[in-house]
Scaffold this active site. Structure first.
Site, PDB file in Angstrom:
ATOM      1  N   CYS A   1       0.802  -1.226   0.000  1.00 44.43           N
ATOM      2  CA  CYS A   1       0.000   0.000   0.000  1.00 44.43           C
ATOM      3  C   CYS A   1       0.833   1.274   0.000  1.00 44.43           C
ATOM      4  O   CYS A   1       0.744   2.071  -0.927  1.00 44.43           O
ATOM      5  CB  CYS A   1      -0.892   0.008   1.234  1.00 44.43           C
ATOM      6  SG  CYS A   1      -2.455  -0.780   0.941  1.00 44.43           S
TER       7      CYS A   1
HETATM    8  N1  LIG Z   1      -2.424  -5.957   2.002  1.00 44.31           N
HETATM    9  C1  LIG Z   1      -2.780  -4.803   2.543  1.00 44.31           C
HETATM   10  O1  LIG Z   1      -2.348  -4.454   3.621  1.00 44.31           O
HETATM   11  C2  LIG Z   1      -3.752  -3.880   1.853  1.00 44.31           C
HETATM   12  C3  LIG Z   1      -4.384  -2.898   2.616  1.00 44.31           C
HETATM   13  C4  LIG Z   1      -5.288  -2.049   2.027  1.00 44.31           C
HETATM   14  C5  LIG Z   1      -5.540  -2.175   0.672  1.00 44.31           C
HETATM   15  N2  LIG Z   1      -4.913  -3.115  -0.079  1.00 44.31           N
HETATM   16  C6  LIG Z   1      -5.250  -3.200  -1.486  1.00 44.31           C
HETATM   17  O2  LIG Z   1      -6.124  -4.308  -1.672  1.00 44.31           O
HETATM   18  C7  LIG Z   1      -5.893  -4.913  -2.924  1.00 44.31           C
HETATM   19  C8  LIG Z   1      -5.625  -6.398  -2.744  1.00 44.31           C
HETATM   20  O3  LIG Z   1      -4.426  -6.565  -2.007  1.00 44.31           O
HETATM   21  P1  LIG Z   1      -4.072  -7.885  -1.207  1.00 44.31           P
HETATM   22  O4  LIG Z   1      -3.031  -7.491  -0.222  1.00 44.31           O
HETATM   23  O5  LIG Z   1      -5.300  -8.572  -0.713  1.00 44.31           O
HETATM   24  O6  LIG Z   1      -3.415  -8.782  -2.374  1.00 44.31           O
HETATM   25  P2  LIG Z   1      -2.944 -10.301  -2.250  1.00 44.31           P
HETATM   26  O7  LIG Z   1      -1.830 -10.455  -3.241  1.00 44.31           O
HETATM   27  O8  LIG Z   1      -2.731 -10.674  -0.823  1.00 44.31           O
HETATM   28  O9  LIG Z   1      -4.180 -11.156  -2.734  1.00 44.31           O
HETATM   29  C9  LIG Z   1      -4.748 -11.059  -3.985  1.00 44.31           C
HETATM   30  C10 LIG Z   1      -5.420 -12.389  -4.311  1.00 44.31           C
HETATM   31  O10 LIG Z   1      -6.150 -12.191  -5.526  1.00 44.31           O
HETATM   32  C11 LIG Z   1      -5.989 -13.335  -6.328  1.00 44.31           C
HETATM   33  N3  LIG Z   1      -6.256 -12.959  -7.703  1.00 44.31           N
HETATM   34  C12 LIG Z   1      -5.501 -12.214  -8.521  1.00 44.31           C
HETATM   35  N4  LIG Z   1      -6.128 -12.019  -9.709  1.00 44.31           N
HETATM   36  C13 LIG Z   1      -7.311 -12.658  -9.622  1.00 44.31           C
HETATM   37  C14 LIG Z   1      -8.421 -12.821 -10.507  1.00 44.31           C
HETATM   38  N5  LIG Z   1      -8.425 -12.272 -11.725  1.00 44.31           N
HETATM   39  N6  LIG Z   1      -9.470 -13.552 -10.103  1.00 44.31           N
HETATM   40  C15 LIG Z   1      -9.477 -14.107  -8.859  1.00 44.31           C
HETATM   41  N7  LIG Z   1      -8.475 -13.980  -7.974  1.00 44.31           N
HETATM   42  C16 LIG Z   1      -7.408 -13.263  -8.356  1.00 44.31           C
HETATM   43  C17 LIG Z   1      -4.594 -13.816  -6.048  1.00 44.31           C
HETATM   44  O11 LIG Z   1      -4.439 -15.180  -6.367  1.00 44.31           O
HETATM   45  C18 LIG Z   1      -4.431 -13.525  -4.558  1.00 44.31           C
HETATM   46  O12 LIG Z   1      -4.798 -14.630  -3.759  1.00 44.31           O
HETATM   47  C19 LIG Z   1      -4.736  -4.132  -3.574  1.00 44.31           C
HETATM   48  O13 LIG Z   1      -5.284  -3.143  -4.416  1.00 44.31           O
HETATM   49  C20 LIG Z   1      -4.068  -3.477  -2.395  1.00 44.31           C
HETATM   50  O14 LIG Z   1      -3.415  -2.281  -2.759  1.00 44.31           O
HETATM   51  C21 LIG Z   1      -4.027  -4.001   0.506  1.00 44.31           C
END
Ligand SMILES: NC(=O)c1ccc[n+]([C@@H]2O[C@H](COP(=O)([O-])OP(=O)(O)OC[C@H]3O[C@@H](n4cnc5c(N)ncnc54)[C@H](O)[C@@H]3O)[C@@H](O)[C@H]2O)c1
Length: 449
Positions: free
Chosen positions: A278
């Site tokens: 993030c």
């Molecule tokens: N991790 C954090 O602390 C955090 C906090 C706030 C916001 N975010 C935002 O949230 C969003 C997600 O981040 P995250 O940390 O959960 O990512 P992550 O990498 O932990 O998880 C993403 C998941 O999505 C799956 N995926 C990818 N493409 C896909 C598709 N087309 N169909 C189905 N599944 C799919 C992946 O296999 C993975 O398991 C990002 O935009 C990030 O910036 C993350």
């Protein structure tokens, strides 16, 4: 143009009765806690993820995320209204679809919406009238309306008329013991009143407070504002650390004392640099979009540069401290990196400054090992694939005695710092773990860097 009243009323009633079927697209650090929290609020939830191994682990009741309560997933499965799947057909049966996929930076460090595009294409293939589609992934203001919406409308259905569309930025803070998905207020935005109303009704049943905003773009911008604020303040405190050190002042003590001011100040702490999905990423989405529109964000850009330089500065500082008092040269020195996760108590190395420091020290000729209880083995990372496969060394007085220095990069709670304090020759502490918390030091020297 508004959607037909009956479509709106049907979904509204299902939301009120907690009968709306929810599918989260993506079961990562954001999608999985969200799916479980929604399920715990009474809704039937299916988590859809392309990663079949993760889907299988979740369906087997494995904890998957280390800071989850032991039985959280198993309990959700036992309730019979939660399951994970890799079959996109689950989307067709959904009333509400929440997209929670990664939005990283590309190789040239620009916004990479390819995961969002792919997820939107998958949703579009199964889209049916009356569904509510919500993007939760961090994107630049305007992306939901100009990137996601046209994909969803590709089959002929129209947002705001045939289906509902909203944006609600994820504010998850992995490992935060004080705030979780439920207790963090949720921003809800849409470009039409019915979508916003449905979004608000739904999340109001899941989290303790919702904050409706006037448009998709506003909701998208809120997330970028929050993270840019953190980026700038982290750069500021790291800059103050160096300046105050030259004045013989401990910046950690300054920040703790300043934080007693009940208004107008918020504490940010120095560290080895920024990491995670993030803080290093969101400000790029903001400045990239601003540039696209002929605007500029010089303060954010400078903060990013400062933060990007932090690991190099730390590595340089390690070399200086090693050489002090007739010590050793960094070339040939043996160094233990303590913690490779980007922050404490999580099993996540995305953009971790610890890895950049390790790599830099090895480029300078040091031989580095690492210890991290969350990573018995070094994972494959995009920026440091050369490090993959290394093993975390076991901490003991004997192993510690083999290193010229221990660089404390991540302050995980479950590390025996008393042992490190006793056994290490030189401790370079980037997290103030040893600062005034009563950990005894043996024969070693401690330097906060
Ligand atoms: N991790 C954090 O602390 C955090 C906090 C706030 C916001 N975010 C935002 O949230 C969003 C997600 O981040 P995250 O940390 O959960 O990512 P992550 O990498 O932990 O998880 C993403 C998941 O999505 C799956 N995926 C990818 N493409 C896909 C598709 N087309 N169909 C189905 N599944 C799919 C992946 O296999 C993975 O398991 C990002 O935009 C990030 O910036 C993350």
């Amino acid at each position: 143009m508004t959607a037909s009243f009956s479509m709106f009323a049907t979904l509204k009633d299902k939301i009120a009765a907690r009968e709306a079927r929810v599918v989260t697209v993506g079961l990562g650090y954001v999608g999985l806690p969200l799916a479980l929290t929604i399920n715990e609020s009474g809704y039937p939830v299916t988590g859809f993820d392309l990663n079949e191994a993760r889907v299988a682990a979740i369906n087997a009741g494995e904890r998957v995320i280390s800071y989850f309560p032991e039985r959280r997933i198993a309990d959700a499965l036992a309730g019979g209204r939660f399951a994970a799947t890799a079959d996109r057909k689950a989307l067709a049966a959904a009333d509400i679809i929440l997209i929670c996929v990664p939005t990283p930076l590309s190789a040239v460090r620009e916004p990479d919406l390819s995961y969002v595009v792919r997820a939107a294409e998958t949703v579009a293939a199964e889209l049916r009238p009356g569904q509510l589609i919500v993007l939760e992934s961090t994107v630049w203001p305007g992306a939901t309306a100009t990137v996601v919406k046209p994909i969803l409308e590709g089959g002929g259905l129209r947002a705001g008329t045939d289906f509902f569309l909203g944006f609600s930025p994820e504010r998850e803070d992995p490992g935060n013991a004080k705030f979780d998905t439920k207790s963090i207020p949720k921003i809800v935005g849409a470009d039409d009143a019915q979508s916003r109303d449905l979004l608000d009704r739904f999340y109001s049943n899941v989290v303790t407070r919702t904050v409706p905003v006037s448009s998709l773009a506003t909701a998208e911008a809120v997330k970028l504002a929050e993270n840019s604020f953190r980026t700038v303040n982290i750069a500021l405190v790291n800059e103050m650390k160096v300046a105050m050190e030259a004045m013989g002042v401990d910046v950690w003590e300054v920040v703790q004392a300043a934080a007693t001011k009940p208004f107008g100040y918020m504490p940010f702490y120095p560290g080895p640099g920024i990491g995670g999905d993030c803080i290093p990423v969101s400000p790029v989405y903001l400045s990239w979009r601003a540039r696209d529109l002929g605007s500029a964000t010089p303060i954010i850009d400078l903060a990013r540069l400062t933060n990007d330089d932090a690991p190099d500065l730390i590595a340089g500082r390690v070399a200086v401290e090693l050489a002090k008092d007739g010590g050793v040269a960094v070339k040939g020195a043996r160094i233990l990196i303590l913690g490779i996760a980007y922050k404490k108590n999580v099993e996540d190395t995305r953009e971790s400054p610890a890895l950049a420091i390790l790599n830099r020290l090895e480029e300078m000729g040091a031989a580095c090992d690492y210890h991290d209880p969350y990573f018995p083995q070094m994972p494959v990372t995009r920026d440091h694939p050369n490090l993959a496969g290394r093993q975390s060394v076991v901490l003991s007085e004997e192993t510690l005695a083999q290193y010229d220095a221990v660089v404390l990069t991540t302050d995980h709670t479950n590390v025996d710092y008393a042992l490190v304090g006793l056994g290490a020759r030189l401790i370079l502490d980037t997290r103030n773990v040893f600062g005034g918390n009563g950990v005894a030091l043996g024969r070693g020297r401690l330097v906060k860097i």
